[in-house]
Design an enzyme around this catalytic site. Structure first.
Site, PDB file in Angstrom:
ATOM      1  CB  SER A   1      14.011 -73.533 -50.931  1.00  0.00           C
ATOM      2  OG  SER A   1      14.806 -72.672 -50.131  1.00  0.00           O
TER       3      SER A   1
ATOM      4  CE  LYS B   1      13.619 -72.076 -46.665  1.00  0.00           C
ATOM      5  NZ  LYS B   1      14.587 -71.562 -47.653  1.00  0.00           N
TER       6      LYS B   1
ATOM      7  CB  SER C   1      15.969 -70.057 -51.397  1.00  0.00           C
ATOM      8  OG  SER C   1      16.279 -71.199 -52.130  1.00  0.00           O
TER       9      SER C   1
END
Lengths: 94, 482
Positions: free
Chosen positions: B153, B78, B177
């Protein structure tokens, strides 16, 4: 509850953010809706007891204060736009 | 090589038996990324050059017989986890050109394993959102339906694993997330207990809630990844000095007698019928395997959304005050110091990030602090108490991961309140610092995945992974057709 313009202006000061006129109108509407949602918490009838927080997880295990090699200055400055061996900023003292 | 939902442990065998080389393997993934990602948009940066170097190092270890679980395994990371020398944007214009001068601790740990970096996955800007549509660079789509969101997210990480553009990825979870995008994309993701994994080098959103964790094809791979990244870290005072067991140890053990609590509020109005049905069917499947279902209640859930957003945004307002356009990040214009900072922040941050900073400062400002922030802290204590009460009678808790399956892109764009309310099933786990794993438990009539969350006691990731794995053994996942 509609949030007043002066409240949003105060929050912008605290947040170091600026909006143009249209942006300000839009964010006022959105913040009013968001704060209505946050207001639901006021129904909750309990008081925060800060003596209860300490025993959740112990995080008092800090490392020894021993000097270590730091990052090279050049590497740290490589992400700044204007550098002359230091961070360049607009004049602070008039 | 067929990469469709291939497991880390299968790749381990192929690499160790020399069926495939580390460079060839990452090359296969890059071919697939080039073919699929221009439409899916799961990656912000693809790191082909670095991957080949990583693969070369990994191959040496494999050839010398020194491979460990992740040696030569290609992974996606990420874009809010710092990697030395690799652009780390947080999907924000503010950090568009930011290249960290150091590695996050999880990256140091993966380096020791000899992993191969495929690239940086997209996310909601600064991890603030549940759709990936606040990303400034790559608004990721759902691999099962390109007209829908992948969740967020960590939507890029979940979509990449779901579409087999990486066998596994790292994400971060502040209020769901990792788990919610795993649910929307039909993969498995675990948010470890707060303190289990070091946050050093994770760009901070809300420091008391943030936690890094893996997103994989199944619970077994999550356990392998968690083994690699967990542990106390002297650079993170909030990382816990606790035992780090082998998280694969309890996998495959029967769940006979395991008590699974079903708090009724998680199955109430607002949760889609298709979701409720899929999760309840899964509960009955676990019951067939010998688990005992326990009815229970969590009345505090009613106030969880405001409590979470007040705490998270208060911390975000403080954390994001470091972005001033001077030392790093987007630099605006201004004749004075004050003007420069305000312009940098106003143009560098996106709308959602700015809203959350405003809300955080509202909650913390004079006159509102007691009514909002302290009230939220009181609720946090109450939620912890209610979870403790449930865990007196149960080993794990089973809930839907999200109230709905993946929704259409654009359907929640102008409604932050609706977007916040969609986090109802996940936020309490972060508030109470518990571990939670989401795995797919069914599909809607339209073929969209539905996820269920298994929540455990603090530092008991072993049991929730055991439970998720037990369910997965009898479940046939359907990969997206991409």
């Amino acid at each position: 509850m509609a949030v007043e313009l002066k409240t949003i202006q105060h929050l912008c000061e605290l947040s170091k953010l600026d909006y143009d006129e249209d942006g300000m109108k839009k964010v006022m509407g959105e913040m009013s809706d968001i704060i209505d949602l946050m207001d639901e918490i006021k129904e909750f009838d309990l008081t925060y007891d800060d003596t209860k927080d300490g025993n959740e997880i112990r995080f008092d295990d800090t490392r020894e204060d021993v000097p270590e090699e730091s990052f090279p200055t050049e590497k740290l400055l490589s992400n700044a736009e204007n550098t002359d061996g230091c961070y360049v900023v607009p004049k602070v003292v008039e | 090589m067929n990469l469709t939902r291939v497991k880390i442990r299968e790749l381990r065998k192929s690499l160790d038996s020399k069926e495939i080389g580390a460079a060839e393997l990452c090359g296969e993934y890059f071919k697939r990324i080039e073919a699929v990602d221009p439409e899916l948009l799961s990656y912000i940066t693809v790191t082909k050059e670095k991957a080949l170097k990583d693969a070369e190092n990994a191959q040496k270890l494999i050839d010398e017989g020194k491979s460990t679980a992740l040696t030569g395994i290609p992974l996606a990371i990420k874009d809010n986890i710092c990697i030395d020398g690799v652009r780390t944007t947080c999907a924000s214009k503010m950090l568009e050109n930011f290249v960290p001068p150091y590695n996050a601790t999880v990256i140091e740990k993966l380096n020791v394993e000899g992993y191969v970096l495929l690239g940086r996955t997209s996310m909601d800007e600064f991890a603030m959102g549940g759709s990936n549509q606040t990303s400034a660079f790559a608004k990721t789509k759902n691999p099962y339906d390109l007209g829908r969101v992948p969740g967020g997210s960590s939507g890029g990480s979940a979509a990449a694993v779901s579409a087999s553009l990486a066998p596994a990825a790292l994400g971060s979870d502040t209020g769901g997330s990792i788990r919610q995008p795993s649910s929307f994309c039909g993969v498995t993701g675990i948010k470890p207990t707060y303190g289990r994994v070091s946050r050093y080098g994770l760009v901070a959103f809300a420091s008391s809630l943030d936690q890094i964790g893996p997103i994989c094809s199944d619970a077994h791979d999550c356990a392998i990844m968690l083994n690699a990244i967990c542990g106390h870290d002297r650079h993170d005072a909030t990382s816990a000095r606790v035992d780090t067991p082998d998280f694969t140890e309890k996998l495959g053990q029967p769940i006979n007698g395991m008590k699974i609590a079903l708090p009724k509020e998680f199955y109430a109005e607002g949760v889609d019928d298709a979701v409720k049905t899929a999760v309840m069917d899964a509960a009955r499947e676990l019951e067939k395997q010998g688990a005992v279902l326990v009815d229970c209640s969590m009345p505090g859930l009613k106030y969880a959304i405001p409590a979470y957003y007040l705490i998270a945004c208060a911390e975000a307002a403080s954390n994001l005050s470091r972005f001033d356009g001077i030392k790093y990040g987007f630099r605006g214009e201004g004749r004075t110091f004050e003007e420069l900072i305000r312009d940098s922040r106003s143009r560098g941050f996106g709308e959602e990030v700015k809203r959350r900073i405003l809300l955080g400062n509202y909650a913390l400002s004079s006159g509102y602090y007691d009514a909002y922030y302290k009230k939220a802290l009181a609720l946090k204590q109450e939620i912890i108490r209610q979870y403790n009460q449930i865990f007196e009678r149960a080993d794990v808790i089973l809930t839907p991961t999200a109230p709905t399956p993946a929704y259409k892109i654009g359907s929640q764009d102008n409604d932050p309140v609706k977007m916040y309310q969609a986090d109802i099933c996940t936020v309490t786990v972060n508030i109470a610092k518990l571990p939670g794993v989401s795995t797919t438990c069914g599909y809607t009539e339209d073929g969209l995945p539905v996820g269920m969350s298994i929540i455990g006691k603090r530092f008991d990731e072993q049991t929730i992974l055991q439970c998720a794995d037990a369910f997965e053994q009898g479940f046939s996942p359907v990969a997206p057709k991409l």
